[in-house]
Write an enzyme that holds these catalytic residues in place. Structure first.
Site, PDB file in Angstrom:
ATOM      1  N   LYS A 103      81.041 -45.490  34.517  1.00 31.32           N
ATOM      2  CA  LYS A 103      79.605 -45.372  34.240  1.00 31.32           C
ATOM      3  C   LYS A 103      79.204 -43.896  34.198  1.00 31.32           C
ATOM      4  O   LYS A 103      79.686 -43.096  35.008  1.00 31.32           O
ATOM      5  CB  LYS A 103      78.814 -46.108  35.338  1.00 31.32           C
TER       6      LYS A 103
ATOM      7  N   SER B 289      72.038 -51.994  35.077  1.00 30.31           N
ATOM      8  CA  SER B 289      72.138 -50.824  34.233  1.00 30.31           C
ATOM      9  C   SER B 289      73.559 -50.435  33.827  1.00 30.31           C
ATOM     10  O   SER B 289      73.735 -49.652  32.894  1.00 30.31           O
ATOM     11  CB  SER B 289      71.486 -49.633  34.941  1.00 30.31           C
TER      12      SER B 289
ATOM     13  N   SER C  48      72.779 -53.615  39.447  1.00 30.94           N
ATOM     14  CA  SER C  48      73.341 -53.019  38.229  1.00 30.94           C
ATOM     15  C   SER C  48      74.833 -53.223  38.013  1.00 30.94           C
ATOM     16  O   SER C  48      75.328 -52.930  36.927  1.00 30.94           O
ATOM     17  CB  SER C  48      73.025 -51.536  38.184  1.00 30.94           C
TER      18      SER C  48
HETATM   19  N1  GLN Z   1      67.290 -53.408  37.455  1.00 32.16           N
HETATM   20  C1  GLN Z   1      67.145 -52.685  38.685  1.00 32.16           C
HETATM   21  C2  GLN Z   1      66.317 -51.456  38.463  1.00 32.16           C
HETATM   22  O1  GLN Z   1      65.942 -51.258  37.368  1.00 32.16           O
HETATM   23  C3  GLN Z   1      68.475 -52.341  39.267  1.00 32.16           C
HETATM   24  C4  GLN Z   1      69.085 -51.152  38.654  1.00 32.16           C
HETATM   25  C5  GLN Z   1      70.312 -50.673  39.374  1.00 32.16           C
HETATM   26  O2  GLN Z   1      70.918 -51.382  40.191  1.00 32.16           O
HETATM   27  N2  GLN Z   1      70.633 -49.406  39.123  1.00 32.16           N
HETATM   28  O3  GLN Z   1      66.035 -50.710  39.341  1.00 32.16           O
END
Ligand code: GLN
Length: 436
Positions: A41, A116, A140
């Site tokens: 990532k 994400s 994410s």
């Molecule tokens: N969808 C969640 C957010 O937007 C989780 C994102 C993540 O785990 N980085 O914060």
């Protein structure tokens, strides 16, 4: 708030891409991961390979050092094949907030890969890499694992060093693995887990575990708690697939009972207040001067700073910086941030109670199947609410895994298994039984 990154020439890799940067970094000759390819990532620092966090603000950032997880991958002999697409700074659930455009979902054409860490899950689902690393602040890793039909693990807070992870919300996030099987994901966890003097939040518990060996499918006598609140809100097709997976586990010697997590109704609200508050503070450091959009402003520093941040951040990131700053501001701090901290403690207590009577808790990872591309981008609330089953786990700092449970109308559905603190072996064992 501008709707796009248009003033900038952000190099869109293509209309829809798994990788932001493709570059091969070959690790040492021998090791546990020799011969394995890994996608990473793009918020995990890689020495001499740019690390953009999916943002125009870091489009030109090339870290001079490796994150600890990367150092361990190289020492284990892995070959890194590239840096994967992600929601900007991890803020999103679809990979559509990336400044580089969305990533595809190889398991569901025309649908988002989740987020994400969408590019990482997609890389594994498409066979572009054997393994991948993501980060999970509120789902994410588990969300894209579920949407792309692969395995993803969010480790206990403190199990994996976050040194070199670009911070979104420090009190919630962990780096973790993706793979196409539970055993492979566990083997990657074996490599990256363990204390690190460079990360003051890393812990020594769990360092001697052998996660790959725990993927033996032996769940005789396992007690599974099913939190009613995490199942009743799910789509019909998701619920059916979920119960099929539970029956499968029952037929292998596990038993289940329903449990209740009453405070979970505050989970999404508490998570977003805390995550945005932490984000507003973390993202204050980005001025774009060295790595982001150049400014033509010859005015004062405040003007130049505002201009760069206006251009460099996308709309979702701006929304969160504004809301987070508001929640932390004098006069509102106790009303929002303080209350969210209280709710976090209640959620944690409810999980502790439920886990005192069950070895693991099970739920659908996502209450819905993958969204169609573009479906949720203009509806942030819809996107936030879809995190209902994943964010409480981060509030409680617990480990959880998402394992493919089947499909509904040809779309992948993930089963989430949640364990007690440092209970990774138990959730890995249970998840491997789902694969049987
Ligand atoms: N969808 C969640 C957010 O937007 C989780 C994102 C993540 O785990 N980085 O914060």
């Amino acid at each position: 708030m501008s709707a796009s990154h248009s003033p900038l020439e952000v190099a869109r890799v293509s209309e829809s891409s798994i990788f932001i940067t493709e570059e091969r970094i070959v690790g040492e000759d021998e090791g546990q991961l020799a011969g394995k390819t890994v996608a990473v990532k793009d918020n995990i620092s890689t020495k001499n390979v740019r690390t953009t966090c999916g943002s125009a603000m870091l489009e030109r950032y090339v870290p001079p050092y490796d994150a600890t997880a990367i150092k361990r991958l190289k020492e284990a002999g892995a070959t890194i094949v590239g840096k994967t697409n992600m929601d900007e700074f991890g803020m999103g659930s679809t990979t559509e907030t990336s400044a580089f455009g969305p990533a595809p979902n190889p398991a569901a054409e025309g649908h988002v890969p989740g987020g994400s860490s969408g590019g990482s899950a997609a890389a594994v689902a498409a066979g572009e890499a054997d393994l991948a690393l993501g980060s999970d602040t509120g789902g994410s890793i588990r969300n894209p694992a579920a949407f792309c039909g692969v395995v993803g693990i969010k480790p206990t807070y403190g199990l994996v060093s976050r040194y070199g992870l670009v911070a979104y919300a420090n009190s919630l996030e962990q780096i973790g693995p993706f793979a196409s099987s539970v055993e492979d994901a566990a083997a990657l966890l074996d490599v990256i887990a363990g204390p690190d003097e460079r990360d003051g939040t890393s812990r020594k518990e769990g360092a001697d575990s052998d996660y790959a060996s725990a993927a033996d499918g032996d769940i005789d006598g396992l007690s599974i708690g099913v939190p009613t609140e995490l199942v009743e809100g799910a789509d019909d097709g998701v619920r059916e697939t979920f119960w099929d997976a539970i029956s499968k586990l029952e037929s292998q010697g596990a038993s289940y009972h329903e449990v209740s997590l009453p405070s979970i109704e505050y989970g999404v609200a508490a998570y977003y207040v805390l995550a945005m508050s932490e984000a507003s503070s973390n993202l204050a450091r980005f001025d774009g001067v060295r790595y982001g959009p150049a400014t033509e402003s010859d005015g004062n520093w405040n003007e130049a700073f505002a201009e760069v941040r206006e251009q460099g951040f996308g709309p979702e990131v701006k929304r969160r910086i504004l809301l987070g700053t508001y929640a932390l501001s004098a006069g509102y701090h106790e009303k929002y941030y303080g209350k969210a901290q209280d709710a976090r403690a209640w959620v944690k207590r409810d999980f502790d109670d439920a886990l005192s009577e069950a070895d693991v808790l099970a739920s659908p990872t996502m209450p819905v199947p993958p969204f169609e591309l573009g479906e949720s981008l203009d509806d942030p609330l819809k996107m936030y609410l879809s995190d209902a089953n994943t964010v409480p786990v981060n509030l409680a700092n617990l480990p959880a895994i998402s394992v493919p449970a089947g499909k509904t109308e040809k779309l992948p559905v993930g089963l989430q298994l949640i364990g007690p603190v440092f209970g990774e072996e138990t959730i890995i064992r249970a998840a491997s039984a789902v694969e049987e």
